[in-house]
Design a protein around this motif. Structure first.
Motif, PDB file in Angstrom:
ATOM      1  N   UNK A 195       0.560  16.804  -1.241  1.00  0.00           N
ATOM      2  CA  UNK A 195       1.673  15.996  -1.733  1.00  0.00           C
ATOM      3  C   UNK A 195       2.754  16.068  -0.666  1.00  0.00           C
ATOM      4  N   UNK A 196       3.102  14.925  -0.064  1.00  0.00           N
ATOM      5  CA  UNK A 196       4.150  14.874   0.948  1.00  0.00           C
ATOM      6  C   UNK A 196       5.458  14.528   0.267  1.00  0.00           C
ATOM      7  N   UNK A 197       6.434  15.419   0.412  1.00  0.00           N
ATOM      8  CA  UNK A 197       7.684  15.322  -0.344  1.00  0.00           C
ATOM      9  C   UNK A 197       8.860  15.012   0.575  1.00  0.00           C
ATOM     10  N   UNK A 198       9.703  14.073   0.112  1.00  0.00           N
ATOM     11  CA  UNK A 198      10.925  13.691   0.823  1.00  0.00           C
ATOM     12  C   UNK A 198      12.106  14.062  -0.073  1.00  0.00           C
ATOM     13  N   UNK A 199      12.921  14.984   0.386  1.00  0.00           N
ATOM     14  CA  UNK A 199      13.940  15.566  -0.487  1.00  0.00           C
ATOM     15  C   UNK A 199      15.095  14.604  -0.786  1.00  0.00           C
ATOM     16  N   UNK A 200      15.801  14.914  -1.852  1.00  0.00           N
ATOM     17  CA  UNK A 200      16.973  14.146  -2.277  1.00  0.00           C
ATOM     18  C   UNK A 200      18.183  14.505  -1.412  1.00  0.00           C
ATOM     19  N   UNK A 201      19.269  13.728  -1.588  1.00  0.00           N
ATOM     20  CA  UNK A 201      20.505  14.054  -0.895  1.00  0.00           C
ATOM     21  C   UNK A 201      21.237  12.881  -0.276  1.00  0.00           C
ATOM     22  N   UNK A 202      20.921  11.678  -0.712  1.00  0.00           N
ATOM     23  CA  UNK A 202      21.679  10.519  -0.260  1.00  0.00           C
ATOM     24  C   UNK A 202      21.586  10.244   1.226  1.00  0.00           C
ATOM     25  N   UNK A 203      20.511  10.689   1.868  1.00  0.00           N
ATOM     26  CA  UNK A 203      20.315  10.555   3.320  1.00  0.00           C
ATOM     27  C   UNK A 203      21.296  11.422   4.111  1.00  0.00           C
ATOM     28  N   UNK A 256      27.022   4.344   3.079  1.00  0.00           N
ATOM     29  CA  UNK A 256      27.833   4.004   4.253  1.00  0.00           C
ATOM     30  C   UNK A 256      27.649   5.029   5.370  1.00  0.00           C
ATOM     31  N   UNK A 257      27.443   6.283   5.016  1.00  0.00           N
ATOM     32  CA  UNK A 257      27.234   7.303   6.041  1.00  0.00           C
ATOM     33  C   UNK A 257      25.979   7.017   6.855  1.00  0.00           C
ATOM     34  N   UNK A 258      24.955   6.466   6.204  1.00  0.00           N
ATOM     35  CA  UNK A 258      23.672   6.236   6.882  1.00  0.00           C
ATOM     36  C   UNK A 258      23.494   4.817   7.400  1.00  0.00           C
ATOM     37  N   UNK A 259      24.188   3.852   6.784  1.00  0.00           N
ATOM     38  CA  UNK A 259      23.907   2.439   7.081  1.00  0.00           C
ATOM     39  C   UNK A 259      25.147   1.631   7.456  1.00  0.00           C
ATOM     40  N   UNK A 260      26.248   2.276   7.798  1.00  0.00           N
ATOM     41  CA  UNK A 260      27.491   1.541   8.048  1.00  0.00           C
ATOM     42  C   UNK A 260      27.370   0.582   9.230  1.00  0.00           C
ATOM     43  N   UNK A 261      26.429   0.847  10.137  1.00  0.00           N
ATOM     44  CA  UNK A 261      26.257  -0.031  11.300  1.00  0.00           C
ATOM     45  C   UNK A 261      25.506  -1.315  10.940  1.00  0.00           C
ATOM     46  N   UNK A 262      25.043  -1.421   9.707  1.00  0.00           N
ATOM     47  CA  UNK A 262      24.367  -2.630   9.234  1.00  0.00           C
ATOM     48  C   UNK A 262      25.283  -3.310   8.230  1.00  0.00           C
TER      49      UNK A 262
END
Length: 333
Positions: free
Chosen positions: A93-101, A233-239
């Motif tokens: 099981x490949x897991x991607x953790x939470x945390x808003x990026x 916005x922290x992760x995608x503000x440049x878009x």
């Protein structure tokens, strides 16, 4: 058309009242704590969270976990945290953790991953992907895709202990699970429907232009409207906002054909509940087996932050769906 199951789990008035009380306590605690933007750096907040100094319970780290490195596309390495219970005989099981990026870490969810691993008979492997704002989009997505490619490779299967069977994640991690499945299919020619038994994206965000439930949300239990927008916005503000319907950014707008069965799990009080509802409808419309499970009175991250019976109910749904499709996958290997 593939089947669509909608489960709006029953709950008595007494149970709903108890959940409302718990949600209020969680909300009060969240309101009393400093947000990550109020720390001198995001890294300082992450450290505080790991040490249990931000009001949340300090994570328990599993002594039996080990870490290995997977190759990244740019020559770096990606840390994978492996939790392998004694009965882990069925794959990974490949897991991607939470945390808003922005926040969280692979080891923050050792207890959660250990529970899933033992219950499903899988090795849980959590990806230490790069975080914003230091590493904005597409850094997190690229790391998660590269980790999945490694898990699918002969070297990865040998190191991790078996074939990749499930992609799972919560909140931002659920978004990454779906984005990984799409990238494997579209950019790397992987037949994800035959290679992966199931997806388990819980209370994820799939539309970065925002759904009605987020835009009308007024509560602050773990995730508020402003909090989610701050993460994005922290992760995608440049878009620019008007360009975020790009399917690689907002997977709700992607071509969703030929994807594995998926369980979209959410609480009815979650700011992102519409993301799960809308994505489940589109997942099914594209011809994929789909289940939407709504837990009455549950809030964001209710399966990650222990809260008694509501947490148990959510975890049981994930395990039920995972077991069903692991058994089906065995018959077709």
């Amino acid at each position: 058309m593939a089947s669509l199951t909608i489960k709006n789990n029953p709950a008595s008035p007494e149970v709903l009242a108890a959940r409302a009380q718990t949600m209020k306590k969680v909300e009060d605690m969240c309101r009393s704590q400093k947000g990550w933007q109020e720390y001198s750096t995001p890294a300082e907040y992450r450290k505080s969270r790991l040490e249990g100094l931000d009001g949340f319970v300090k994570p328990l780290f599993y002594d039996g976990a080990k870490e290995v490195s997977a190759p990244a596309r740019d020559g770096r390495s990606i840390t994978l945290r492996i939790i392998r219970p004694e009965n882990a005989a069925n794959g990974v099981l490949l897991h991607f953790h939470a945390g808003g990026f922005v926040i969280g870490s692979a080891k923050s969810y050792d207890s959660y991953n250990l529970h899933l691993a033992k219950s499903l008979g899988l090795t849980a492997v959590s990806v230490e992907y790069r975080l914003a704002p230091e590493n904005p989009y597409p850094a997190s997505h690229q790391d998660c895709v590269d980790a999945a490619l490694y898990a699918l490779s002969p070297a990865g299967e040998s190191t991790l202990g078996g074939p990749l069977r499930i992609l799972a994640g919560e909140s931002a991690g659920g978004s990454l699970a779906v984005a990984v499945a799409l990238a494997l299919r579209d950019e790397h020619g992987v037949d994800v429907r035959s290679r992966i038994s199931a997806l388990l994206p819980s209370y994820a965000i799939f539309d970065l232009t925002y759904t009605p439930s987020l835009l009308s949300h007024t509560r602050e239990a773990v995730l508020s409207q402003d909090g989610m927008k701050g993460f994005v916005e922290a992760a995608f503000s440049h878009i620019p906002l008007n360009q975020r319907k790009n399917p690689k950014v907002s997977s709700l707008y992607a071509d969703l054909k030929n994807l594995p069965p998926a369980l979209f799990l959410s609480g009815t009080e979650d700011a992102l509940v519409d993301d799960s509802v809308f994505m489940a409808a589109k997942w099914n419309e594209a011809g994929n087996e789909t289940e939407l499970c709504l837990i009455p009175g549950a809030w964001h991250a209710f399966t990650l932050i222990p809260a008694g019976e509501v947490t148990d109910e959510g975890l049981a749904e994930l395990i039920r769906f995972g077991k069903k499709h692991l058994q089906f996958g065995k018959k077709h290997l």
